[in-house]
Design an enzyme around this catalytic site. Sequence first.
Site, PDB file in Angstrom:
ATOM      1  N   TYR A  49       0.812  -1.460   0.138  1.00 19.84           N
ATOM      2  CA  TYR A  49       0.076   0.062   0.168  1.00 19.84           C
ATOM      3  C   TYR A  49       0.681   1.354  -0.087  1.00 19.84           C
ATOM      4  O   TYR A  49       0.329   2.260  -0.061  1.00 19.84           O
ATOM      5  CB  TYR A  49      -0.841   0.017   1.282  1.00 19.84           C
ATOM      6  CG  TYR A  49      -2.132  -1.167   1.361  1.00 19.84           C
ATOM      7  CD1 TYR A  49      -2.073  -2.051   0.455  1.00 19.84           C
ATOM      8  CD2 TYR A  49      -2.788  -1.330   2.423  1.00 19.84           C
ATOM      9  CE1 TYR A  49      -3.300  -3.144   0.470  1.00 19.84           C
ATOM     10  CE2 TYR A  49      -3.799  -2.069   2.394  1.00 19.84           C
ATOM     11  CZ  TYR A  49      -4.000  -3.128   1.440  1.00 19.84           C
ATOM     12  OH  TYR A  49      -4.869  -3.989   1.728  1.00 19.84           O
ATOM     13  N   HIS A 107       0.450 -11.611   1.745  1.00 18.72           N
ATOM     14  CA  HIS A 107      -0.727 -10.998   1.112  1.00 18.72           C
ATOM     15  C   HIS A 107      -1.519 -11.913   0.039  1.00 18.72           C
ATOM     16  O   HIS A 107      -2.545 -11.726  -0.215  1.00 18.72           O
ATOM     17  CB  HIS A 107      -0.219  -9.725   0.554  1.00 18.72           C
ATOM     18  CG  HIS A 107      -1.006  -8.694   0.126  1.00 18.72           C
ATOM     19  ND1 HIS A 107      -0.689  -7.343  -0.014  1.00 18.72           N
ATOM     20  CD2 HIS A 107      -2.238  -8.482   0.098  1.00 18.72           C
ATOM     21  CE1 HIS A 107      -1.626  -6.332  -0.196  1.00 18.72           C
ATOM     22  NE2 HIS A 107      -2.703  -7.173   0.105  1.00 18.72           N
TER      23      HIS A 107
END
Length: 277
Positions: A49, A107
């Site tokens: 991010y 992830h």
Amino acid sequence: MIQSYELQDGFQIPQIGFGTYSLNGSQGTRIIESALLNGYRLIDTAFNYENEGIVGKAIKNSSVPRDKITVTSKLPGRHQQYKNALQTVQESISRMGLDYIDIYLIHWPNPKQGKFIEAWQALIDAQKSGLIRSIGVCNFLPEHIDALELETGILPVINQIELHPNFNQLDQRKYDQSKNIITQSWSPLGRAGDLLTHNALLELAHKHKKSVSQIIIRWHLQLGALPIPKSSNASRQIENIDVYDFSLSIEDMQVIDMLSSLKGRLKNQDPSFYEEF
């Protein structure tokens, strides 16, 4: 305001978190500070991010004590090799200016690369050394989790997956529950698309005198899932956690489940083939 779940490792975490995807820069810091001020105690970020620094800054600026905040971050696909994974955990901690991270997740499994098991071993070792409190995964299918258990004997405490009324992940949720894994919901509101104006959900909102967002978040909680909605608006932040003064009936839950489709993924990110780096 927010109640808790107990993970299988004994760690208590809030039932609703705050998502930070695309929250960057000074504005992102202010939004996360607002979320903490408004009662959120689980902040979800990821290495990819590119905002771990502003998450750490918001935590530092907040009047909420660090030990009252649960911080989640995630390992990117390009760093799943064992040594790189350990270094990335350390980098995440450094970026946020913290001494440890509460929850660290892989992830995506990236099955074509075949490195998620060594990444998992790295998280196990990082946990043993005190860098991470609890370890888990994102977007892992049953076969991926079975492989982790077979190779290491250790199961994730969390599996964060795409979960919203258009894609209710029934089979995956049943599997996670069978393994005592908490299912976390990313994009719990379907990225605030057509769901917020769907007639069936509007009728339920009218029935319960709540917003559509509150109806959907309550649905997640009654599924036993942990939603992580995101909002830059302070009043909506408060609204999204004001969901403990009503319940959905079995019939209400069925109405919402009827919206689900096997093709309901937002971007066709199927973990059986999708690769994230």
